[in-house]
Design a protein around this motif. Structure first.
Motif, PDB file in Angstrom:
ATOM      1  N   LEU A 242     -10.104  30.732  38.598  1.00  0.00           N
ATOM      2  CA  LEU A 242     -10.798  30.701  37.328  1.00  0.00           C
ATOM      3  C   LEU A 242      -9.731  30.467  36.176  1.00  0.00           C
ATOM      4  N   PRO A 243      -8.616  30.417  36.109  1.00  0.00           N
ATOM      5  CA  PRO A 243      -7.679  30.287  35.427  1.00  0.00           C
ATOM      6  C   PRO A 243      -7.694  28.813  35.088  1.00  0.00           C
ATOM      7  N   ARG A 244      -7.461  28.010  36.248  1.00  0.00           N
ATOM      8  CA  ARG A 244      -7.575  26.402  36.453  1.00  0.00           C
ATOM      9  C   ARG A 244      -8.839  25.875  35.797  1.00  0.00           C
ATOM     10  N   VAL A 245     -10.068  26.476  35.910  1.00  0.00           N
ATOM     11  CA  VAL A 245     -11.165  26.301  35.389  1.00  0.00           C
ATOM     12  C   VAL A 245     -11.021  26.300  33.895  1.00  0.00           C
ATOM     13  N   VAL A 246     -10.473  27.329  33.343  1.00  0.00           N
ATOM     14  CA  VAL A 246     -10.244  27.430  31.942  1.00  0.00           C
ATOM     15  C   VAL A 246      -9.341  26.109  31.392  1.00  0.00           C
ATOM     16  N   ASP A 247      -8.125  25.745  32.140  1.00  0.00           N
ATOM     17  CA  ASP A 247      -7.342  24.940  31.998  1.00  0.00           C
ATOM     18  C   ASP A 247      -7.866  23.484  31.816  1.00  0.00           C
ATOM     19  N   LEU A 248      -8.949  23.316  32.695  1.00  0.00           N
ATOM     20  CA  LEU A 248      -9.529  22.047  32.541  1.00  0.00           C
ATOM     21  C   LEU A 248     -10.067  21.655  31.371  1.00  0.00           C
ATOM     22  N   HIS A 267     -31.144  32.362  36.411  1.00  0.00           N
ATOM     23  CA  HIS A 267     -30.008  32.896  36.993  1.00  0.00           C
ATOM     24  C   HIS A 267     -28.749  31.949  36.911  1.00  0.00           C
ATOM     25  N   GLN A 268     -28.819  30.441  36.840  1.00  0.00           N
ATOM     26  CA  GLN A 268     -27.835  30.088  36.954  1.00  0.00           C
ATOM     27  C   GLN A 268     -26.807  30.274  35.512  1.00  0.00           C
ATOM     28  N   LEU A 269     -27.741  30.190  34.639  1.00  0.00           N
ATOM     29  CA  LEU A 269     -26.950  30.911  33.027  1.00  0.00           C
ATOM     30  C   LEU A 269     -26.380  32.064  33.287  1.00  0.00           C
ATOM     31  N   GLU A 270     -27.170  33.188  33.819  1.00  0.00           N
ATOM     32  CA  GLU A 270     -26.761  34.508  34.025  1.00  0.00           C
ATOM     33  C   GLU A 270     -25.352  34.592  34.688  1.00  0.00           C
ATOM     34  N   ALA A 271     -25.407  33.676  35.536  1.00  0.00           N
ATOM     35  CA  ALA A 271     -24.165  33.484  36.447  1.00  0.00           C
ATOM     36  C   ALA A 271     -23.001  33.081  35.743  1.00  0.00           C
ATOM     37  N   LEU A 272     -23.041  32.020  34.812  1.00  0.00           N
ATOM     38  CA  LEU A 272     -22.033  31.572  33.966  1.00  0.00           C
ATOM     39  C   LEU A 272     -21.538  32.684  33.065  1.00  0.00           C
ATOM     40  N   THR A 273     -22.623  33.280  32.318  1.00  0.00           N
ATOM     41  CA  THR A 273     -22.242  34.255  31.515  1.00  0.00           C
ATOM     42  C   THR A 273     -21.506  35.309  31.997  1.00  0.00           C
ATOM     43  N   ARG A 274     -21.784  35.772  33.113  1.00  0.00           N
ATOM     44  CA  ARG A 274     -20.869  36.911  33.669  1.00  0.00           C
ATOM     45  C   ARG A 274     -19.539  36.741  34.276  1.00  0.00           C
ATOM     46  N   LEU A 275     -19.194  35.404  33.973  1.00  0.00           N
ATOM     47  CA  LEU A 275     -17.818  35.058  34.433  1.00  0.00           C
ATOM     48  C   LEU A 275     -16.719  35.765  33.479  1.00  0.00           C
ATOM     49  N   ARG A 276     -17.103  36.065  32.191  1.00  0.00           N
ATOM     50  CA  ARG A 276     -16.084  36.479  31.576  1.00  0.00           C
ATOM     51  C   ARG A 276     -15.699  37.741  31.934  1.00  0.00           C
ATOM     52  N   ASP A 277     -16.479  38.421  32.644  1.00  0.00           N
ATOM     53  CA  ASP A 277     -15.882  39.692  33.378  1.00  0.00           C
ATOM     54  C   ASP A 277     -14.937  39.621  34.102  1.00  0.00           C
ATOM     55  N   GLU A 279     -12.849  36.432  33.708  1.00  0.00           N
ATOM     56  CA  GLU A 279     -11.893  35.584  33.076  1.00  0.00           C
ATOM     57  C   GLU A 279     -12.303  35.564  31.850  1.00  0.00           C
ATOM     58  N   PRO A 280     -11.861  36.422  30.840  1.00  0.00           N
ATOM     59  CA  PRO A 280     -12.137  36.562  29.371  1.00  0.00           C
ATOM     60  C   PRO A 280     -12.296  35.217  28.637  1.00  0.00           C
ATOM     61  N   ARG A 281     -11.495  34.211  29.150  1.00  0.00           N
ATOM     62  CA  ARG A 281     -11.539  33.101  28.478  1.00  0.00           C
ATOM     63  C   ARG A 281     -12.842  32.130  28.701  1.00  0.00           C
ATOM     64  N   LEU A 282     -13.597  32.382  29.789  1.00  0.00           N
ATOM     65  CA  LEU A 282     -14.835  31.799  30.012  1.00  0.00           C
ATOM     66  C   LEU A 282     -15.562  32.342  29.164  1.00  0.00           C
ATOM     67  N   ASP A 283     -15.517  32.128  27.827  1.00  0.00           N
ATOM     68  CA  ASP A 283     -16.397  32.946  26.823  1.00  0.00           C
ATOM     69  C   ASP A 283     -17.331  31.935  26.356  1.00  0.00           C
ATOM     70  N   ASP A 284     -18.050  32.437  25.284  1.00  0.00           N
ATOM     71  CA  ASP A 284     -19.130  31.687  24.296  1.00  0.00           C
ATOM     72  C   ASP A 284     -18.628  30.134  23.813  1.00  0.00           C
ATOM     73  N   ASP A 285     -17.302  30.030  23.752  1.00  0.00           N
ATOM     74  CA  ASP A 285     -16.880  28.791  23.380  1.00  0.00           C
ATOM     75  C   ASP A 285     -16.908  28.059  24.582  1.00  0.00           C
ATOM     76  N   TRP A 286     -16.574  28.426  25.793  1.00  0.00           N
ATOM     77  CA  TRP A 286     -16.762  27.770  26.918  1.00  0.00           C
ATOM     78  C   TRP A 286     -17.955  27.464  27.393  1.00  0.00           C
ATOM     79  N   LEU A 287     -18.986  28.439  27.130  1.00  0.00           N
ATOM     80  CA  LEU A 287     -20.546  28.108  27.236  1.00  0.00           C
ATOM     81  C   LEU A 287     -21.026  27.073  26.633  1.00  0.00           C
ATOM     82  N   ARG A 288     -20.517  26.933  25.516  1.00  0.00           N
ATOM     83  CA  ARG A 288     -20.996  26.192  24.393  1.00  0.00           C
ATOM     84  C   ARG A 288     -20.419  24.552  25.194  1.00  0.00           C
TER      85      ARG A 288
END
Length: 304
Positions: A242-248, A267-277, A279-288
């Motif tokens: 997941l940190p490498r996903v952030v770094d992409l 459910h796909q969007l739910e799954a993406l939203t709960r990634l922050r639990d 890796e906190p950097r997969l946050d709202d900015d990442w979702l946008r």
């Protein structure tokens, strides 16, 4: 917020300050081929280890209306050829579908056959917006010499190609990162979008996205409960990646596989939203970035 049902989806993207969603991985196919695809998934249980019930089986018109109700502003048709001689038929059908569906990307496909270079060149010149290839279904290597010229055309044009090359859910002799790696060595400027984050060879395809400027990953089915439980022989998405996903950065974009999914779109969007639990950097900015800004950069702004 976390979308618990499809009815929650517009409020979810609105809470992010987005005008909607852009989904790079949606399928619309000619009726006969669509029925055949449904039959494959209906019978998939013994091959993948669990049933794959399809959630959205309506007509083309009903499914377009469902996407619009969700707030999906642009989506593709993503036909994929499974044998020689089929690509031209699929491309003609997809061109007509895009002409009568203004929120659909003009999608096309290709297959290793002598005429591939010609029809890919013609489609790119005419304005086709995205291509799809599926090596698992088509059973071909991406570096087949019959499509080398086509890759060059697509790379020069910057036309995105959604590529299912990972071995999930059931691999064969043609799946895996090898042939895509060889294509990218020859055509490093190809705008490749690796479907399903390359499942289950996540690390290998992530490495290709790190190495090549125009190689992207789509989220299709990844991190959903169904996909995490699916036994690819490798387990779910490794948390240590997941940190490498952030770094992409902006190289991950929304895909869903609608309509051929065994759960609601939300459910796909739910799954993406709960990634922050995890890796906190997969946050709202990442979702946008994932749900709007990255696909808009690749495929254009649907609001313009």
């Amino acid at each position: 917020m976390i979308p618990e049902s499809d009815a929650d989806v517009p409020a979810w993207w609105s809470s992010l300050g987005l005008p909607g969603l852009v989904d790079v991985h949606v399928h619309f196919l000619p009726p006969g081929i669509q029925r055949a695809v449904y039959e494959v998934f209906d019978a998939a249980g013994p091959k993948i280890g669990q049933p794959w019930p399809i959630t959205y089986r309506g007509t083309h018109e009903e499914r377009v209306d469902q996407l619009r109700a969700l707030g999906v502003r642009r989506f593709g048709a993503l036909p994929y050829a499974h044998k020689p001689g089929v690509a031209t038929y699929l491309n003609d059908w997809a061109r007509d579908f895009a002409a009568r569906t203004p929120d659909a990307f003009w999608s096309a496909t290709l297959y290793p056959e002598p005429e591939a270079a010609t029809y890919v060149t013609d489609l790119v010149a005419a304005g086709a917006e995205v291509f799809k290839v599926h090596v698992q279904v088509g059973e071909f290597a991406l570096d087949d010499p019959l499509i080398d010229e086509a890759w060059g055309t697509l790379a020069d044009a910057g036309t995105p190609v959604v590529i299912h090359a990972g071995s999930g859910p059931v691999g064969n002799a043609f799946t895996g990162p090898g042939s895509l790696a060889r294509v990218l060595q020859q055509h490093p400027r190809l705008t490749a979008v690796v479907a399903h984050m390359g499942a289950p060879e996540y690390a290998d395809f992530l490495a290709l996205a790190e190495r090549y400027e125009r190689t992207h990953l789509d989220t299709t089915m990844v991190w959903t409960d169904f996909f995490e439980a699916l036994d690819h022989g490798h387990g779910g998405f490794p948390a240590d990646l997941l940190p490498r996903v952030v770094d992409l950065g902006p190289k991950v974009l929304l895909g869903s596989d609608f309509p051929t999914i065994p759960y609601p779109y939300a459910h796909q969007l739910e799954a993406l939203t709960r990634l922050r639990d995890l890796e906190p950097r997969l946050d709202d900015d990442w979702l946008r970035e994932v749900c709007w800004h990255t696909p808009v950069r690749l495929l254009g702004d649907p609001l313009e």
